[in-house]
Design an enzyme around this catalytic site. Sequence first.
Site, PDB file in Angstrom:
ATOM      1  N   ARG A 156       0.837  -1.210   0.000  1.00 34.05           N
ATOM      2  CA  ARG A 156       0.000   0.000   0.000  1.00 34.05           C
ATOM      3  C   ARG A 156       0.871   1.259   0.000  1.00 34.05           C
ATOM      4  O   ARG A 156       0.404   2.334   0.353  1.00 34.05           O
ATOM      5  CB  ARG A 156      -0.938  -0.024   1.211  1.00 34.05           C
ATOM      6  CG  ARG A 156      -1.926  -1.185   1.206  1.00 34.05           C
ATOM      7  CD  ARG A 156      -2.918  -1.094   2.345  1.00 34.05           C
ATOM      8  NE  ARG A 156      -2.286  -1.280   3.638  1.00 34.05           N
ATOM      9  CZ  ARG A 156      -2.170  -2.472   4.265  1.00 34.05           C
ATOM     10  NH1 ARG A 156      -2.626  -3.564   3.689  1.00 34.05           N
ATOM     11  NH2 ARG A 156      -1.594  -2.554   5.450  1.00 34.05           N
ATOM     12  N   ARG A 157       2.113   1.095  -0.424  1.00 37.31           N
ATOM     13  CA  ARG A 157       3.073   2.201  -0.401  1.00 37.31           C
ATOM     14  C   ARG A 157       3.621   2.514  -1.791  1.00 37.31           C
ATOM     15  O   ARG A 157       4.667   3.142  -1.917  1.00 37.31           O
ATOM     16  CB  ARG A 157       4.237   1.856   0.530  1.00 37.31           C
ATOM     17  CG  ARG A 157       3.808   1.567   1.961  1.00 37.31           C
ATOM     18  CD  ARG A 157       4.975   1.094   2.793  1.00 37.31           C
ATOM     19  NE  ARG A 157       4.602   0.860   4.191  1.00 37.31           N
ATOM     20  CZ  ARG A 157       5.433   0.423   5.141  1.00 37.31           C
ATOM     21  NH1 ARG A 157       6.699   0.166   4.810  1.00 37.31           N
ATOM     22  NH2 ARG A 157       5.027   0.233   6.372  1.00 37.31           N
ATOM     23  N   CYS A 197       0.871  20.541 -11.110  1.00 38.29           N
ATOM     24  CA  CYS A 197      -0.597  20.483 -11.006  1.00 38.29           C
ATOM     25  C   CYS A 197      -1.034  19.054 -10.713  1.00 38.29           C
ATOM     26  O   CYS A 197      -1.606  18.775  -9.664  1.00 38.29           O
ATOM     27  CB  CYS A 197      -1.238  21.000 -12.291  1.00 38.29           C
ATOM     28  SG  CYS A 197      -0.904  22.748 -12.610  1.00 38.29           S
ATOM     29  N   ASP A 256      -7.267  23.445 -15.057  1.00 38.56           N
ATOM     30  CA  ASP A 256      -7.999  24.221 -16.056  1.00 38.56           C
ATOM     31  C   ASP A 256      -8.791  23.194 -16.864  1.00 38.56           C
ATOM     32  O   ASP A 256      -8.247  22.492 -17.717  1.00 38.56           O
ATOM     33  CB  ASP A 256      -6.984  24.963 -16.919  1.00 38.56           C
ATOM     34  CG  ASP A 256      -7.594  25.729 -18.076  1.00 38.56           C
ATOM     35  OD1 ASP A 256      -8.778  25.498 -18.394  1.00 38.56           O
ATOM     36  OD2 ASP A 256      -6.877  26.535 -18.689  1.00 38.56           O
ATOM     37  N   ASN A 299      -4.973  15.315 -19.320  1.00 35.45           N
ATOM     38  CA  ASN A 299      -4.421  14.619 -18.159  1.00 35.45           C
ATOM     39  C   ASN A 299      -5.018  13.233 -17.975  1.00 35.45           C
ATOM     40  O   ASN A 299      -4.306  12.263 -17.685  1.00 35.45           O
ATOM     41  CB  ASN A 299      -4.638  15.430 -16.888  1.00 35.45           C
ATOM     42  CG  ASN A 299      -3.824  16.701 -16.826  1.00 35.45           C
ATOM     43  OD1 ASN A 299      -4.285  17.714 -16.315  1.00 35.45           O
ATOM     44  ND2 ASN A 299      -2.599  16.685 -17.335  1.00 35.45           N
ATOM     45  N   TYR A 331     -12.082  28.981 -16.529  1.00 34.08           N
ATOM     46  CA  TYR A 331     -11.750  30.407 -16.572  1.00 34.08           C
ATOM     47  C   TYR A 331     -12.904  31.221 -17.152  1.00 34.08           C
ATOM     48  O   TYR A 331     -13.689  30.715 -17.959  1.00 34.08           O
ATOM     49  CB  TYR A 331     -10.483  30.630 -17.406  1.00 34.08           C
ATOM     50  CG  TYR A 331      -9.221  30.360 -16.635  1.00 34.08           C
ATOM     51  CD1 TYR A 331      -8.719  31.292 -15.723  1.00 34.08           C
ATOM     52  CD2 TYR A 331      -8.527  29.167 -16.785  1.00 34.08           C
ATOM     53  CE1 TYR A 331      -7.565  31.054 -14.998  1.00 34.08           C
ATOM     54  CE2 TYR A 331      -7.366  28.908 -16.067  1.00 34.08           C
ATOM     55  CZ  TYR A 331      -6.894  29.863 -15.171  1.00 34.08           C
ATOM     56  OH  TYR A 331      -5.755  29.609 -14.447  1.00 34.08           O
TER      57      TYR A 331
END
Length: 282
Positions: free
Chosen positions: A137-138, A157, A186, A194, A226
């Site tokens: 779990r690391r 980000c 954004d 992403n 924006y």
Amino acid sequence: MSYADELFIAMCKDIIDNGASTEGEKVRPVWEDGASAYTIKRFGVVNRYDLSKEFPALTLRKTAIKSCTDEMLWIWQRKSNNIQDLHSKIWDSWADENGSIGKAYGYQMGVKHSYKEGMMDQVDRVIYDLKHNPYSRRIMTNMYVHQDLHEMALYPCAYSMTFNVTKEKESDKLTLNAVLNQRSQDVLTANNWNVCQYAVLLHMLAQVCGMRPGELVHVIADAHIYDRHIPLVEELIGRKPFPAPKFWLNPEVHDFYEFTRDDVKLIDYETHEQIKDIPVAV
């Protein structure tokens, strides 16, 4: 309808209808003409994508899969912080005269530390643990290193990935899942970019570790649109989605460091036209 489109439309409607505005407040970003770039935003947006069912590329407009993969590999594989190693110009506004963005992104992924078999960086440690300690779990990475923030052109980000392996009853392979943590996004310019690049990363790591891709959970602390993007977003989410594309990853590659942007394809990827001339706040 593509599930990614469905999620994107719902998220954008929620931000526009229920978001909090920063208008009139002290904000860092500005438009090219020097005006403050205000946003309407939602806190703590969580989107889940099951990569075993569908690849999460928007059809409302085209996401350039090779370009977003190239940026991901620039960070995770080449571990570079220099735009000369990147095929696109998306980081040009933040680079110095030598092309460097400082101790950000790829630089952090390449920093070595002592672990198990010797000195490893964060990427090699992830791959090592997925192969040797899959139920740990690391298994995670972090690019938000406070001691180096002052030497970064832009604070990261999308800054952290946490990997988690499960065993599904009907499968003879382990399933690789991941959580992508993002402090700020954004939504118009970066959301699906992403999502797609980290979906590709999960597919790649699953393949080289002999696993199957599972869920990608995307956590965004500050998901914003924006002020000058709102009409563009409203036009975008008013479009009728197409079916999701099929994803192809070169099955011959079994070493993460051998992948290139040409090892990924979106098949039957039907989209609406791209939105052009999107203003970018810096």
